[in-house]
Design an enzyme around this catalytic site. Structure first.
Site, mmCIF file in Angstrom:
data_model
loop_
_atom_site.group_PDB
_atom_site.id
_atom_site.type_symbol
_atom_site.label_atom_id
_atom_site.label_comp_id
_atom_site.label_asym_id
_atom_site.label_seq_id
_atom_site.Cartn_x
_atom_site.Cartn_y
_atom_site.Cartn_z
ATOM 1 N N ARG A 138 0.835 -1.200 0.000
ATOM 2 C CA ARG A 138 0.000 0.000 0.000
ATOM 3 C C ARG A 138 0.872 1.253 0.000
ATOM 4 N NH1 ARG A 138 -5.238 1.373 -1.193
ATOM 5 N NH2 ARG A 138 -6.294 2.564 0.424
ATOM 6 N N THR A 427 -9.121 0.654 -10.282
ATOM 7 C CA THR A 427 -8.532 -0.547 -9.686
ATOM 8 C C THR A 427 -8.696 -1.806 -10.553
ATOM 9 O OG1 THR A 427 -9.014 0.479 -7.568
ATOM 10 C CG2 THR A 427 -8.408 -1.806 -7.472
ATOM 11 N N THR A 445 -4.056 -0.953 -7.552
ATOM 12 C CA THR A 445 -4.825 0.280 -7.760
ATOM 13 C C THR A 445 -3.952 1.516 -7.881
ATOM 14 O OG1 THR A 445 -6.683 1.567 -6.850
ATOM 15 C CG2 THR A 445 -5.073 0.784 -5.269
ATOM 16 N N GLU A 447 -6.102 4.122 -7.226
ATOM 17 C CA GLU A 447 -7.270 4.727 -6.583
ATOM 18 C C GLU A 447 -8.265 5.237 -7.621
ATOM 19 O OE1 GLU A 447 -10.029 5.109 -4.433
ATOM 20 O OE2 GLU A 447 -9.678 7.196 -4.962
ATOM 21 N N ASP A 467 -7.884 8.250 0.181
ATOM 22 C CA ASP A 467 -8.555 7.166 0.920
ATOM 23 C C ASP A 467 -8.482 7.402 2.432
ATOM 24 O OD1 ASP A 467 -9.586 5.727 -1.156
ATOM 25 O OD2 ASP A 467 -8.242 4.017 -0.987
ATOM 26 N N SER A 491 -7.974 0.797 3.158
ATOM 27 C CA SER A 491 -8.437 0.325 1.851
ATOM 28 C C SER A 491 -9.642 -0.583 2.029
ATOM 29 C CB SER A 491 -7.311 -0.465 1.191
ATOM 30 O OG SER A 491 -7.773 -1.132 0.039
ATOM 31 N N SER A 492 -10.342 -0.793 0.910
ATOM 32 C CA SER A 492 -11.408 -1.804 0.891
ATOM 33 C C SER A 492 -11.010 -2.996 0.049
ATOM 34 C CB SER A 492 -12.674 -1.210 0.287
ATOM 35 O OG SER A 492 -13.085 -0.121 1.054
ATOM 36 N N GLY A 512 -13.750 -1.616 -7.153
ATOM 37 C CA GLY A 512 -15.090 -1.089 -6.897
ATOM 38 C C GLY A 512 -15.216 -0.240 -5.655
ATOM 39 N N GLY A 513 -14.111 0.390 -5.207
ATOM 40 C CA GLY A 513 -14.204 1.226 -4.009
ATOM 41 C C GLY A 513 -14.672 0.394 -2.834
HETATM 42 N N1 GLU Z 1 -8.549 2.987 -3.383
HETATM 43 C C1 GLU Z 1 -9.569 2.033 -3.086
HETATM 44 C C2 GLU Z 1 -9.148 1.139 -1.963
HETATM 45 O O1 GLU Z 1 -8.003 0.917 -1.768
HETATM 46 C C3 GLU Z 1 -9.876 1.163 -4.259
HETATM 47 C C4 GLU Z 1 -10.535 1.954 -5.296
HETATM 48 C C5 GLU Z 1 -11.328 1.155 -6.237
HETATM 49 O O2 GLU Z 1 -11.554 -0.018 -6.114
HETATM 50 O O3 GLU Z 1 -11.759 1.748 -7.173
HETATM 51 O O4 GLU Z 1 -9.962 0.627 -1.283
#
Ligand code: GLU
Length: 605
Positions: A138, A427, A445, A447, A467, A491-492, A512-513
């Site tokens: 990360r 991502t 990613t 982001e 993030d 992160s997700s 997908g955020g």
């Molecule tokens: N930056 C996001 C994360 O690390 C991911 C963004 C995405 O999946 O579009 O959770």
């Protein structure tokens, strides 16, 4: 909505809502039928150079059948990248070797999503030792960044894109060092030749895909703000078009340097100097990244986080990702309910899944952040007794009127407030199983789509620092995911390996955020509880609930659940839900599935 996703929706609509009876539920039936073959054709046309195997994999995706193979399998977001990885595996390489080829090609052909200027999390199953390892690549916050970086003069959060575009949002990239670390630990082939396909494609040019072209066309103002970015994506003043050949000699030179000298060619010397200069002199929005940040960057090995579900261990990346903890909490709570009996079409299934997810997101907001900076109840959050207690909250018939964070057992004590970080979809996810039985799940990613929009030496720099929560505290209580120098933003990303009897059963992940968590949990449920094959599981229309409102995927049969879910007390919202799930099921054979919402394929032998 992007036009790429609009065209996906148009295809769904074209395919029609099918009322087919049979062994599969209506939702699952759509997973088989919804994607018209033209989705594959459109992509195929823009990849003239694809091998017959890759073309057939594109076509297979539209049928709802997984790609089957015996020895190895790759599923990733772009056919050219998958083919580069396939060559490496055919030459006897390991999944870690293939990863280097795949990621370096993705950075060229899908530059909006991931690349050298970003970060990633990797989950590795080692067949020889039976051990799972997770590596954290990360991005880090620069040492000169301060917690208030994303607040204006009045102490109010900046507008999202004011923070994203430019140098302020750029964290120290981790991907080059992560690739090197994975290769050092698990590679079988020499490092330098793994870059060959990406270098060749960058020098000779690659065919611009429909998705890349439409995303560029939709973002002219932000991409146009910086001369180098503008020159690459708008070479003649107009946006690059699908089917055009695009060369990237600067990227080829960057890769050559890393191929010859390792990741240090990126973190020290000329490339590092150019990155720092680009960030610190970004017109209108300079940032903090320094040569010291780059030279100090380290990949961190962390304990995998696993949660029990249906007799399996669902394992993935711990903090700073909230992925494995939140996916694990959702599944851990659902383990007490029989989703198989209910099935995919019953709104009761979605009430359970939706409210389990809301409860997990409440804990995520309260507790989850970079554990090296913020004490958190890491084990407590997936403790079975704790999750049983949370699971009891799901016993009613209607949507929970409200949810609040729970009180998991603590190893440390500290009160933390909820945060409000915004995450947007870009991502990419890579799943690989190699001929030795090693399995790799990596989500990667920069982001936001096109990250910070800063382009240097042929690649884009991330905006991962957005993030972090923009606010530092709420009602005087510090927010766990506040920005701090050296810290990694929450992160997700949920690269996952589902283990059964100590062996991988499913390798999966998605972009997908923060909806990544819902996409991954849903696909695992579809596969394990509803018996869908991996292609059906990744194609299944999405229903995602994080904070109360139920998001239903527009143009799909998920919409038919709007009324029943409203009757249970949910607000519903129909929208584009742009996952990019790539999955491999490991059984007697390997079965691969690639998300029809993106351009990727599964390919195996
Ligand atoms: N930056 C996001 C994360 O690390 C991911 C963004 C995405 O999946 O579009 O959770």
């Amino acid at each position: 909505m992007t036009s790429a996703s609009k065209s996906f929706l148009a295809r769904l609509v074209l395919a029609g809502v099918l009322g087919v009876a049979g062994p599969l539920s209506a939702l699952a039936q759509q997973a088989t039928d919804a994607v018209a073959p033209e989705s594959g054709n459109a992509v195929a046309q823009s990849f003239e150079a694809l091998s017959p195997e890759a073309l057939s994999a594109l076509a297979t995706k539209a049928t709802g059948k997984p790609v089957e193979a015996k020895r190895w399998m790759i599923a990733a977001a772009n056919p050219l990248a998958v083919e580069a990885g396939a060559k490496v595996l055919k030459a006897g390489g390991s999944a870690a070797d293939a990863l280097v080829a795949i990621q370096t090609v993705l950075g060229l052909v899908e530059p909006q999503s991931s690349g050298l200027g970003g970060g990633a999390f990797l989950v590795w199953y080692d067949a020889a030792t039976g051990k799972l390892t997770t590596l954290d690549g990360r991005e880090t916050a620069p040492l000169a960044a301060r917690p208030t970086a994303f607040l204006d003069g009045e102490g109010e959060p900046l507008k999202f894109y004011d923070a994203v575009v430019g140098g302020l949002s750029v964290g120290t990239p981790g991907t080059p060092k992560l690739l090197e670390e994975a290769h050092k630990r698990w590679g079988k082939l020499d490092w330098a030749p793994l870059f060959k396909d990406a270098i060749d494609l960058a020098e000779k040019g690659f065919t611009v895909s429909p998705r890349l072209a439409s995303l560029v066309a939709e973002d002219p103002d932000r991409l146009g703000r910086f001369a180098a970015t503008r020159a690459y994506f708008f070479p003649s003043g107009a946006p690059i078009k699908a089917g055009e050949t695009l060369r990237n000699p600067d990227y080829a030179a960057t890769l050559q340097a890393i191929a010859a000298n390792g990741a240090k060619a990126f973190y020290y010397g000329e490339i590092a100097r150019d990155i720092v200069k680009t960030v610190q002199t970004a017109p209108g929005n300079p940032g903090f990244l320094s040569d010291k940040d780059l030279s100090l960057y380290e990949v961190i090995e962390r304990e995998p986080v696993c949660a029990a579900y249906r007799g399996r261990d669902v394992c993935g990346m711990g903090p700073p990702s909230s992925g494995a903890l939140t996916v694990g909490q959702i599944l851990g709570m659902l383990d007490n309910y029989d989703l198989t009996a209910l099935g995919a079409d019953d709104p009761k299934s979605w009430r359970l899944i939706g409210d389990a997810s809301r409860l997990a997101f409440a804990d995520r907001g309260r507790y989850m952040a970079d554990v090296d900076f913020v004490p958190m109840p890491l084990k407590g959050l997936v403790d079975e007794d704790y999750l049983d207690g949370r699971s009891d909250l799901l016993k009613g018939d209607d949507a929970l009127p409200e949810v609040a964070p729970g009180t998991p057992p603590w190893d440390h004590a500290m009160l933390l407030s909820n945060d409000e970080a915004i995450e947007f979809p870009s991502t990419s996810h890579i799943s690989i199983v190699d001929a030795d039985g090693n399995a790799l799940s990596m989500t990667t990613t920069i982001e936001n789509g096109f990250g910070s929009r800063l382009f240097v030496r042929g690649f884009l720099l991330n905006n991962e620092l957005t993030d972090f929560s923009f606010r530092t505290q709420k009602d005087g209580v510090p927010i766990a995911n506040r920005l701090e120098p050296g810290k990694r933003p929450r992160s997700s990303m949920s690269p996952t390996i589902v283990m059964k009897d100590g062996k991988p059963e499913l390798v999966i992940g998605s972009p997908g955020g923060s909806r990544i968590i819902g996409y991954v949990a849903e696909a695992i449920i579809a596969h394990l509880d509803w018996g869908m094959n991996v292609q059906q599981a990744v194609s299944l229309p999405h229903l995602v609930n994080r904070f109360g409102t139920y998001d239903l995927e527009a143009g799909t049969k998920a919409e038919s659940l709007a009324d029943p879910l409203e009757a249970l007390g949910y607000k519903v919202n129909t929208r584009d839900l742009n996952s990019g799930l790539h999955a491999i099921a490991v059984g007697d054979t390997l079965q691969g599935g690639a998300d029809p919402r993106r351009e990727g394929i599964a390919l195996g032998e």
